[in-house]
Motif scaffolding. Structure first.
Motif, mmCIF file in Angstrom:
data_model
loop_
_atom_site.group_PDB
_atom_site.id
_atom_site.type_symbol
_atom_site.label_atom_id
_atom_site.label_comp_id
_atom_site.label_asym_id
_atom_site.label_seq_id
_atom_site.Cartn_x
_atom_site.Cartn_y
_atom_site.Cartn_z
ATOM 1 N N ASN A 2 0.817 -1.199 0.000
ATOM 2 C CA ASN A 2 0.000 0.000 0.000
ATOM 3 C C ASN A 2 0.857 1.257 0.000
ATOM 4 O OD1 ASN A 2 0.710 0.773 2.657
ATOM 5 N ND2 ASN A 2 -0.980 -0.357 3.563
ATOM 6 N N LYS A 8 1.295 -4.274 4.287
ATOM 7 C CA LYS A 8 -0.111 -4.481 4.645
ATOM 8 C C LYS A 8 -0.996 -4.055 3.470
ATOM 9 C CE LYS A 8 1.007 -5.769 8.804
ATOM 10 N NZ LYS A 8 0.659 -5.015 10.023
ATOM 11 N N PRO A 9 -2.124 -4.717 3.276
ATOM 12 C CA PRO A 9 -2.956 -4.427 2.103
ATOM 13 C C PRO A 9 -3.749 -3.128 2.235
ATOM 14 C CG PRO A 9 -3.981 -6.111 3.462
ATOM 15 C CD PRO A 9 -2.623 -5.862 4.049
ATOM 16 N N ASP A 10 -4.145 -2.605 1.086
ATOM 17 C CA ASP A 10 -5.117 -1.514 1.008
ATOM 18 C C ASP A 10 -6.515 -2.104 1.169
ATOM 19 O OD1 ASP A 10 -3.720 0.950 0.454
ATOM 20 O OD2 ASP A 10 -3.205 0.101 -1.489
ATOM 21 N N LEU A 27 -8.784 -3.304 11.278
ATOM 22 C CA LEU A 27 -7.752 -3.408 10.243
ATOM 23 C C LEU A 27 -6.824 -2.194 10.263
ATOM 24 C CD1 LEU A 27 -9.927 -4.913 7.379
ATOM 25 C CD2 LEU A 27 -8.095 -6.075 8.629
ATOM 26 N N CYS A 32 -3.135 -1.500 8.361
ATOM 27 C CA CYS A 32 -3.572 -1.395 6.962
ATOM 28 C C CYS A 32 -3.949 0.046 6.611
ATOM 29 C CB CYS A 32 -4.795 -2.282 6.715
ATOM 30 S SG CYS A 32 -4.507 -4.036 6.975
ATOM 31 N N LEU A 172 -4.510 -10.462 9.917
ATOM 32 C CA LEU A 172 -4.664 -9.019 10.130
ATOM 33 C C LEU A 172 -5.713 -8.712 11.196
ATOM 34 C CD1 LEU A 172 -4.517 -7.934 6.395
ATOM 35 C CD2 LEU A 172 -2.832 -7.330 8.150
#
Length: 310
Positions: A2, A8-10, A27, A32, A172
């Motif tokens: 991200n 960490k994911p979007d 999250l 995130c 997460l």
């Protein structure tokens, strides 16, 4: 990766009411990037973020981006969390379509039974993770949320399995401070949640928005709730998902321990919002009819509520 430069994911939350904003907070706490799509609370959240009271401590948070329906995303997220209510006339596929990239995973955190198929059919190439939230949380004003208890998610792929997307998301959510139970049979878990949701939610509307303890403690209230639970269990059994022994006692004792709680359907009714009647009750009765399982008490509640809606 991200935009913050970590691994960490979007995340994008569509339907950031009580449920969506809570799991967005978790999250966000896990590190995130979390953005939201909002309609009614757009101005309040844009100005002040989400403000929480919670036994988990400080959960108030500010989204990285606040969008309105019709906006264009700056980039496609890794995961879209869909947390809108499942209502007639709401095209959930069209809600998520503008925000879904080729590899974006779709994560449902929604109530009800048989609610995944239309999205699986609309987006057959996107990963689909189905989650059930066991939580007492309510929106108390624009951008303000009261988390009362619980927060556990049960998670699995639809229609079955538990893949690397589930593993990643489960990690997460755990990092953010909640329990995750993984399952490779999420449809069976939806039936398990219906044992509670299908009696308590519709009855709360018939009882003019009553809380759980009021319903249980009314003369004949607990006996009626037991009967409705028994009918749900019979339909689940016929559909190939037998429920564990003692599930009724576990549900009732857990409900009493939670205190006086107004469920989501009660709050929708009290605030003149549409209720998730088909997702929570109508689909159970429809499956009962298909499988020739008698559900006279569930049907009475359903027909009475449909008369009331008319």
């Amino acid at each position: 990766m991200n935009k913050t430069g970590n691994d960490k994911p979007d995340i994008l939350v569509i339907g950031a009411g009580a449920i969506g904003s809570f799991y967005g907070a978790i999250l966000k706490r896990a590190g995130c990037t979390v953005s939201v799509v909002l309609r009614s609370d757009y101005d309040a959240v844009k100005a002040d973020g989400f403000r929480f009271t919670s036994p988990l401590g400080e959960l108030s948070w500010t989204p990285d981006q606040v969008y309105q329906p019709g906006d264009t995303p700056s980039r496609f997220p890794d995961y879209v969390l869909l947390c809108v209510k499942v209502l007639p006339g709401v095209d959930r596929a069209e809600l998520v379509r503008p925000w879904l990239g080729e590899h974006t995973g779709l994560v449902l955190i929604e109530n009800g039974l048989d609610i995944e198929r239309e999205l699986a059919d609309a987006f057959p190439r996107n990963p689909l993770v189905s989650c059930l939230a066991f939580i007492a949380v309510s929106r108390t004003g624009p951008g303000t949320v009261n988390h009362q208890a619980y927060g556990q998610l049960v998670m699995g792929n639809f229609p079955k399995g538990f893949d690397h997307h589930c593993e990643r998301l489960a990690g997460l959510f755990r990092d953010g401070g909640i329990d995750i139970n993984g399952t490779d049979a999420v449809v069976g878990e939806r039936w398990r949640k219906c044992v509670w949701n299908t009696p308590f939610n519709p009855l709360s509307v018939l009882a003019n928005g009553a809380d759980t303890l009021t319903m249980l403690d009314a003369p004949g209230g607990e006996a009626l709730i037991r009967t409705l639970m028994e009918e749900v269990i019979a339909v689940a059994q016929a559909d190939g998902y037998p429920m564990p022994d003692g599930i009724i006692e576990k549900n009732l004792s857990g409900t009493r321990a939670m205190g006086a709680y107004k469920n989501s359907m009660a709050l929708d009714y009290l605030n003149d919002r549409p209720i998730e009647l088909d997702a929570i009750l109508g689909n159970v009765v429809a499956i009962a009819d298909r499988l020739n399982v008698p559900v006279p008490h569930l049907r009475t509640v359903l027909v009475t509520l449909r008369i009331r809606q008319a």
